[in-house]
Design a protein around this motif. Sequence first.
Motif: not given
Length: 494
Positions: A250-259
């Motif tokens: 579980k997460f409250k805030k997450q960063f995901v980056r796509y090229d």
Amino acid sequence: MKKLTEIAERLRQALGLKKLYFFVIRSYLGPLTLTFFIAVFILLMQFLWKYVDDMVGKGFEWYIIAELLFYASATFVPLALPLAILLASIMAFGNMGEHYELVAMKASGISFRRAMMPIVVFTLMICLAAFYFSNNILPIANLKFGTLLFDVREKKPALNINAGIFYNDIEGFVIRVGHKENDGKTIKNVMIYDHTSNMGNINVTVAEEGIMEKSPDNRYLIFTLFNGYNYSERIEQREDLDNRPLQRSKFKKQFVRYDLSDFAMQRSNEELFKDNYQMLNVKQIGESIDSLRLQFDVRRVTFLRFLQQSFNYYANMDTTVQFHPDTVKAIKPDFISGFPPERRMVIMDLALSSARGVHQQLQYTDGDFRAKREYIARHEIEWHRKFSLSFACLVLFFIGAPLGAIIRRGGLGLPVVFATLFFIIFHVISMTGEKLAREGAWEAWQGMWFASAIFLPFGVLLTYSASTDAPLLDLEYWKITFKRLVFWKKKKKG
């Protein structure tokens, strides 16, 4: 004193002819410029209609489209220039005939041929410029245009993640957004499937909401997700395939980056396209033709040697057999009956296998030879096209100029009808000749010069008719001639 008077009269005549020549060229130059750009514009619209699906929705900058249209316009010059010369010559001399300017010239002792002379010289200069363009500029334009069009067609559509749709244009990921706010950034009910491991839906991210935005350089797509879960199935070991343990975080805030580098337009190397026959000048095409013919001759000699060895192969397997060129003549039709039964099947199987192998090789080689001959023919066609374009411009001028003087109609009405009709016929004949040359039915020079050879006599005939005021296009004249012919036949029979 008399000589001075004659010299002064000649000077006045020369100045008068000079003004006349400037007037004729000015009357021709305006319609030529107008019709040329109209023809290029129409061809550009046809090009856009053909490739609109490859350009819409990909987020091209305006200068990319402008560059593509500029190079496309350059490649349309060989088709637009002959049409412009034909239409402009009909309009120019039609206007002069409609306003009785040609009649005034003839009354002043200036013949139609002499009135044509400045435009003939000007058209010859255009023909020389057309050859220079076709030989030096057009190959570069074709190279730039072909490379850029390939890159445009290969580019992925622009990033556009809509609500309620599974988006899979980002390689290795499938993204679904349940709802998007009006700002275009705030998203809700986000699901992201990670397929980078090529093992199915074993890694899934779910979030209640998030923010979707691009990096300042547009190279990355960044998701900032809030209040979500990461689901991952472990299948690293053999027992995991049966139990399929699930890991949830579980997460409250997450960063995901796509090229997003795959969405950027990749410019291809022009060196990959420069050997095409459309990207070569006359000298380079000639060198390519010599090289291709040499390769074709070598391939043909190699195949003939292979064919002889294939027919002689089974005879040479047995060293006791002496092969002679006239052996087939001495063999009787029932020669196989002289062998034992167990040997007959072996002989027949070997013969059938050999015949089938040679037949398959012949079929493959025939297709290969056809392709090589067609490729050589395309080079020869392109070589002749460099010259036939310039000559076609001159031929169509000698069709249009006298035709305009005969019909005596200017503007964009009747001249457009005549010009379109003649150009369609000329273009159809040209395409037919080129097709026959490409298929090997005709030589390349026959196919590429066929249309000009047909239209040249018509140009000479029309020029003669306009110069001598012969009633070749007078309908009443032909009606009277036909009636006289019918009356003469009836009188001869009676």
